[in-house]
Design an enzyme around this catalytic site. Structure first.
Site, PDB file in Angstrom:
ATOM      1  N   GLY A   1     -23.142 -40.414 -70.101  1.00 10.07           N
ATOM      2  CA  GLY A   1     -21.775 -40.003 -69.797  1.00 10.07           C
ATOM      3  C   GLY A   1     -21.074 -39.608 -71.069  1.00 10.07           C
ATOM      4  O   GLY A   1     -21.558 -39.892 -72.179  1.00 10.07           O
TER       5      GLY A   1
ATOM      6  N   GLN B   1     -14.208 -38.390 -76.873  1.00 10.97           N
ATOM      7  CA  GLN B   1     -15.408 -38.491 -77.709  1.00 10.97           C
ATOM      8  C   GLN B   1     -15.769 -37.162 -78.372  1.00 10.97           C
ATOM      9  O   GLN B   1     -16.596 -37.136 -79.282  1.00 10.97           O
ATOM     10  CB  GLN B   1     -16.601 -38.980 -76.883  1.00 10.97           C
ATOM     11  CG  GLN B   1     -16.441 -40.425 -76.436  1.00 10.97           C
ATOM     12  CD  GLN B   1     -17.700 -40.907 -75.750  1.00 10.97           C
ATOM     13  OE1 GLN B   1     -17.924 -40.607 -74.591  1.00 10.97           O
ATOM     14  NE2 GLN B   1     -18.535 -41.631 -76.474  1.00 10.97           N
TER      15      GLN B   1
ATOM     16  N   CYS C   1     -23.071 -46.543 -76.668  1.00 14.99           N
ATOM     17  CA  CYS C   1     -22.005 -45.544 -76.648  1.00 14.99           C
ATOM     18  C   CYS C   1     -22.279 -44.503 -77.729  1.00 14.99           C
ATOM     19  O   CYS C   1     -22.629 -44.876 -78.848  1.00 14.99           O
ATOM     20  CB  CYS C   1     -20.671 -46.242 -76.917  1.00 14.99           C
ATOM     21  SG  CYS C   1     -19.265 -45.126 -76.939  1.00 14.99           S
ATOM     22  N   LEU C   2     -22.116 -43.237 -77.386  1.00 12.05           N
ATOM     23  CA  LEU C   2     -22.361 -42.189 -78.377  1.00 12.05           C
ATOM     24  C   LEU C   2     -21.443 -42.351 -79.589  1.00 12.05           C
ATOM     25  O   LEU C   2     -21.796 -41.966 -80.698  1.00 12.05           O
ATOM     26  CB  LEU C   2     -22.161 -40.802 -77.753  1.00 12.05           C
ATOM     27  CG  LEU C   2     -23.086 -40.459 -76.582  1.00 12.05           C
ATOM     28  CD1 LEU C   2     -22.761 -39.074 -76.044  1.00 12.05           C
ATOM     29  CD2 LEU C   2     -24.551 -40.552 -76.983  1.00 12.05           C
TER      30      LEU C   2
ATOM     31  N   HIS D   1     -17.034 -47.533 -68.128  1.00 11.21           N
ATOM     32  CA  HIS D   1     -17.173 -47.305 -69.570  1.00 11.21           C
ATOM     33  C   HIS D   1     -16.460 -46.009 -69.983  1.00 11.21           C
ATOM     34  O   HIS D   1     -15.709 -45.980 -70.963  1.00 11.21           O
ATOM     35  CB  HIS D   1     -18.669 -47.250 -69.919  1.00 11.21           C
ATOM     36  CG  HIS D   1     -18.979 -46.942 -71.347  1.00 11.21           C
ATOM     37  ND1 HIS D   1     -19.632 -47.820 -72.178  1.00 11.21           N
ATOM     38  CD2 HIS D   1     -18.727 -45.841 -72.105  1.00 11.21           C
ATOM     39  CE1 HIS D   1     -19.755 -47.276 -73.387  1.00 11.21           C
ATOM     40  NE2 HIS D   1     -19.216 -46.065 -73.357  1.00 11.21           N
ATOM     41  N   GLU D   2     -16.689 -44.946 -69.218  1.00 13.30           N
ATOM     42  CA  GLU D   2     -16.095 -43.651 -69.593  1.00 13.30           C
ATOM     43  C   GLU D   2     -14.585 -43.644 -69.369  1.00 13.30           C
ATOM     44  O   GLU D   2     -13.839 -43.085 -70.181  1.00 13.30           O
ATOM     45  CB  GLU D   2     -16.759 -42.506 -68.810  1.00 13.30           C
ATOM     46  CG  GLU D   2     -18.255 -42.336 -69.036  1.00 13.30           C
ATOM     47  CD  GLU D   2     -18.649 -42.228 -70.505  1.00 13.30           C
ATOM     48  OE1 GLU D   2     -17.817 -41.802 -71.329  1.00 13.30           O
ATOM     49  OE2 GLU D   2     -19.790 -42.583 -70.835  1.00 13.30           O
TER      50      GLU D   2
ATOM     51  N   HIS E   1     -12.660 -45.000 -72.176  1.00 11.86           N
ATOM     52  CA  HIS E   1     -12.407 -44.090 -73.302  1.00 11.86           C
ATOM     53  C   HIS E   1     -11.072 -43.359 -73.127  1.00 11.86           C
ATOM     54  O   HIS E   1     -10.425 -43.011 -74.112  1.00 11.86           O
ATOM     55  CB  HIS E   1     -13.535 -43.056 -73.427  1.00 11.86           C
ATOM     56  CG  HIS E   1     -14.758 -43.570 -74.121  1.00 11.86           C
ATOM     57  ND1 HIS E   1     -14.736 -44.067 -75.403  1.00 11.86           N
ATOM     58  CD2 HIS E   1     -16.051 -43.646 -73.716  1.00 11.86           C
ATOM     59  CE1 HIS E   1     -15.965 -44.431 -75.763  1.00 11.86           C
ATOM     60  NE2 HIS E   1     -16.773 -44.199 -74.751  1.00 11.86           N
TER      61      HIS E   1
END
Ligand code: ZN
Length: 189
Positions: free
Chosen positions: A52, A57, A105-106, A147-148, A151
């Protein structure tokens, strides 16, 4: 196709509340800036092997998240998640039962942490065509969506951890935390 730079922890945008997307601008013909951003986010997520991605991000303060997961041999136990774009997503219901999942996480590169979240959530959002949608998610999809959406609220998974001893680099996690050879490495969400 453009792969965008990933904002990593420390970039202030990851701590901001993302701005809602103007749905008229999203669907206006002749103004494809937002559609281009969505395409670039998809390219970036795939290039970085993420499950995702959220607009902050890629350093854009906008309420857009994208999820996709194709089952592969490395992670056979998770269900597929078809490519879906969520614009202005909101969690309108969270189940009472919780479950713990190793998240990555990226924006936090190779860190993995055990996070406990509600097992089921209902998310209201708009598609990239501006159509309203309601998604009832459980299991892996529920984790990825929470999670997304975090952000968009200026939060990362570390903020949701209750026990920081359950934090590891992916490589060490693989070496010391897996009991079976076949144990899965956690995903970078
Ligand atoms: Zn993340």
């Amino acid at each position: 196709m453009s792969v965008l730079n990933i904002a990593r922890l420390g970039h202030p945008i990851l701590r901001e509340i993302a701005k809602p997307v103007n749905l008229k601008a999203l669907t206006a013909s002749g103004d494809d800036e937002l559609q281009q951003l969505i395409d670039d986010m998809i390219d970036t997520m795939r290039e970085e092997d993420g499950v995702g991605i959220a607009a902050p991000q890629v350093a854009r303060s906008l309420q857009i998240i994208i999820v996709e997961y194709q089952q592969n041999e490395r992670y056979p136990s998770q269900d597929d998640i078809p490519l879906t774009v969520y614009v202005n997503p909101k969690i309108i219901h969270s189940g009472k039962e919780t479950a713990s999942f190793w998240e990555g996480c990226l924006s936090l590169k190779d860190l993995r942490g055990l996070v406990t979240r509600p097992q089921e959530v209902t998310v209201e959002a708009f598609s990239r065509e501006g159509k309203k949608m309601v998604v009832e998610a459980k299991g892996f999809l529920s984790v990825v969506l929470q999670h997304e959406i975090d952000h968009l609220l200026g939060k990362v998974f570390l903020d949701r951890m209750t026990d920081l001893t359950q934090l590891a680099w992916a490589e060490e996690w693989q070496t010391y935390w897996t009991e079976k050879e076949s144990a899965q490495s956690p995903e970078a969400i």
